[in-house]
Design a protein around this motif. Structure first.
Motif, PDB file in Angstrom:
ATOM      1  N   ILE A 110       0.824  -1.216   0.000  1.00 50.15           N
ATOM      2  CA  ILE A 110       0.000   0.000   0.000  1.00 50.15           C
ATOM      3  C   ILE A 110       0.856   1.263   0.000  1.00 50.15           C
ATOM      4  O   ILE A 110       0.381   2.338   0.363  1.00 50.15           O
ATOM      5  N   ASN A 111       2.137   1.112  -0.372  1.00 48.92           N
ATOM      6  CA  ASN A 111       2.970   2.289  -0.536  1.00 48.92           C
ATOM      7  C   ASN A 111       3.093   3.111   0.741  1.00 48.92           C
ATOM      8  O   ASN A 111       3.165   4.334   0.708  1.00 48.92           O
ATOM      9  N   PRO A 126     -14.630  -2.268  -2.041  1.00 49.04           N
ATOM     10  CA  PRO A 126     -13.218  -2.089  -2.406  1.00 49.04           C
ATOM     11  C   PRO A 126     -12.553  -3.333  -2.976  1.00 49.04           C
ATOM     12  O   PRO A 126     -11.846  -3.236  -3.981  1.00 49.04           O
ATOM     13  N   ILE A 127     -12.770  -4.499  -2.363  1.00 50.18           N
ATOM     14  CA  ILE A 127     -12.015  -5.656  -2.843  1.00 50.18           C
ATOM     15  C   ILE A 127     -12.432  -6.109  -4.243  1.00 50.18           C
ATOM     16  O   ILE A 127     -11.737  -6.883  -4.884  1.00 50.18           O
ATOM     17  N   PHE A 128     -13.579  -5.631  -4.724  1.00 47.37           N
ATOM     18  CA  PHE A 128     -13.983  -5.991  -6.087  1.00 47.37           C
ATOM     19  C   PHE A 128     -13.813  -4.834  -7.066  1.00 47.37           C
ATOM     20  O   PHE A 128     -14.184  -4.918  -8.235  1.00 47.37           O
ATOM     21  N   SER A 129     -13.233  -3.749  -6.583  1.00 44.64           N
ATOM     22  CA  SER A 129     -13.238  -2.516  -7.359  1.00 44.64           C
ATOM     23  C   SER A 129     -12.391  -2.588  -8.630  1.00 44.64           C
ATOM     24  O   SER A 129     -12.556  -1.776  -9.526  1.00 44.64           O
ATOM     25  N   GLU A 137      -4.234  -5.465   0.579  1.00 44.31           N
ATOM     26  CA  GLU A 137      -4.242  -4.037   0.918  1.00 44.31           C
ATOM     27  C   GLU A 137      -5.035  -3.793   2.200  1.00 44.31           C
ATOM     28  O   GLU A 137      -4.594  -3.107   3.108  1.00 44.31           O
ATOM     29  N   GLU A 138      -6.224  -4.376   2.232  1.00 43.24           N
ATOM     30  CA  GLU A 138      -7.079  -4.145   3.387  1.00 43.24           C
ATOM     31  C   GLU A 138      -6.481  -4.767   4.654  1.00 43.24           C
ATOM     32  O   GLU A 138      -6.546  -4.180   5.734  1.00 43.24           O
TER      33      GLU A 138
END
Lengths: 238, 238
Positions: free
Chosen positions: A97-98, B21-24, B137-138
DNA sequence: CGACTTTTTGAAATGATTCAAATGATGTGG
DNA sequence: CCACATCATTTGAATCATTTCAAAAAGTCG
């Protein structure tokens, strides 16, 4: 545990990567590719590997040794978040995530690490989904560890927190011993205090108490024998 | 923020998954596939969605509403670990490392959820690596949140902990207001106490103090106006 | 409006922290 | 291998802040 071909001094044989959990699902050919991307480095006890707030730009995997990951609170105290050892990795936040390093990492003993650059690692992730899966597994485990830490720190009973930590170390670093489980503590009293949010004096007092109760036995400052593991477990749940 | 086609009562239009978000990163066709796997369910305020120790066997995504994820400590207190709202997911530990629920999840208000079975989700992960990436990411963000929580709980200065939580809520749920930022608190005083490991009385006392200093203004029990955000931020770092 | 719940406030108790000093461990050089 | 210097740990006593228990006040909801 599968035998691996490795008799070099610093574990530079290619198949060593096979022992890193996040690469464990790859086949030998793929491992070879991973190994070609690795840069190795050594750190002495006490050296800083990453500084909080910096962006390392690599995934770091520990090959040999132990490190502590911690933050400095504004009060000047340090809060230890993780203790990483062989096979563990860090630096993933920057890659995924930078995010700049959320903690400083310091070698607790002489340590060898492997580094894979951000670019290379992102290519690996795309090419070998099995790595993503392993990374997710490890992130989940880390979440569980932190969830436990949060619960533990909200607990009033300080003795239970000490017991928790001793059991954690026993599970990770413990070896059988005639009197129980011999544990080489990765941290000093002060380190333990910084791991569970207490002062060194309190840790000292409570550990003495556990010794008086016959539950543990201290061997010098750096070792402990867990004499009565069940009692230790009981003291956590009351 | 891309406009999405959704005017149904319970957000059942297919493209809603685009907002998770996870499907974005998926394209419309792929979204369609995901949507076909979803089972929807509703919960009223106060209902339990998952019980600690159970294995749900599904990924749960919140469509509407807010929930709290917490554990019961043996002392009888509850420790809140997360507050999830629209777009957040939970249940991933069961899917990824076969781990039973490490917390109970309860609806804080009337809540609609989407569920994807373990089997289906694992197929999705394999088929669409972009989902893995978003999940990682999450998980990273959640780690950061917990790392902050651990640091925060080890800090002695209780006022700073309250300020932290108020800022967190302000960022997540705050709306502009003539006097500052109006925040609808997702938790009662007792809930806030259980979130940051204090008693409700202490939270009450410290919030009154912040009000006396002119930094916040309480509006009934469920709302707060952040009058001086900078002062709140300052009080964290000293 | 009225019953109930939640929050606030007060006063005493409790337990970790702080500061100080003593004891014990560790590692180095002679 | 011992003696010494240094560093870490333990122990003691006082302090301070949160907790606890109790009661009053305020807010919420039908």
């Amino acid at each position: 545990m599968s035998k691996h071909i490795c008799n070099c001094e610093h574990c530079q044989h290619k198949l060593c990567a096979k022992n890193v959990p996040i690469f464990s699902l790859l086949d030998p050919e793929e491992i070879e590719k991973v190994v070609s991307l690795i840069v190795r480095r050594k750190y002495s006890k006490g050296e800083i590997i990453v500084l909080e707030g910096s962006s390392l730009g690599s995934l770091v995997i520990i090959n040999k040794g132990r490190v502590k990951a911690f933050r400095h609170t504004y009060e000047g105290k340090e809060q230890i978040l993780y203790i990483f050892s062989e096979g563990d990795f860090f630096g993933e936040k920057n890659l995924i995530i930078n995010q700049k390093a959320t903690y400083t990492v310091e070698a607790l003993e002489d340590t060898n690490i492997c580094m894979i650059s951000k670019n290379d690692f992102q290519i690996l992730l795309k090419e070998y989904p099995a790595i993503s899966y392993k990374v997710m597994e490890e992130l989940c485990n880390r979440l569980i560890r932190l969830e436990n830490a949060v619960e533990s720190m909200s607990i009033k009973n300080v003795e239970a927190r000490i017991s928790s930590v001793l059991l954690e170390f026993a599970n990770k670093y413990g070896k059988p011993h005639s009197k129980g489980i011999l544990v080489e503590l990765p941290l000093s009293r002060e380190g333990i205090a910084n791991y569970i949010g207490l002062t060194r004096e309190t840790v000292s007092r409570k550990m003495s108490l556990l010794q008086d109760e016959g539950i543990i036995e201290m061997v010098g400052n750096k070792k402990v024998i867990i004499v009565d593991k069940e009692a230790l477990e009981d003291s956590i749940n009351h």
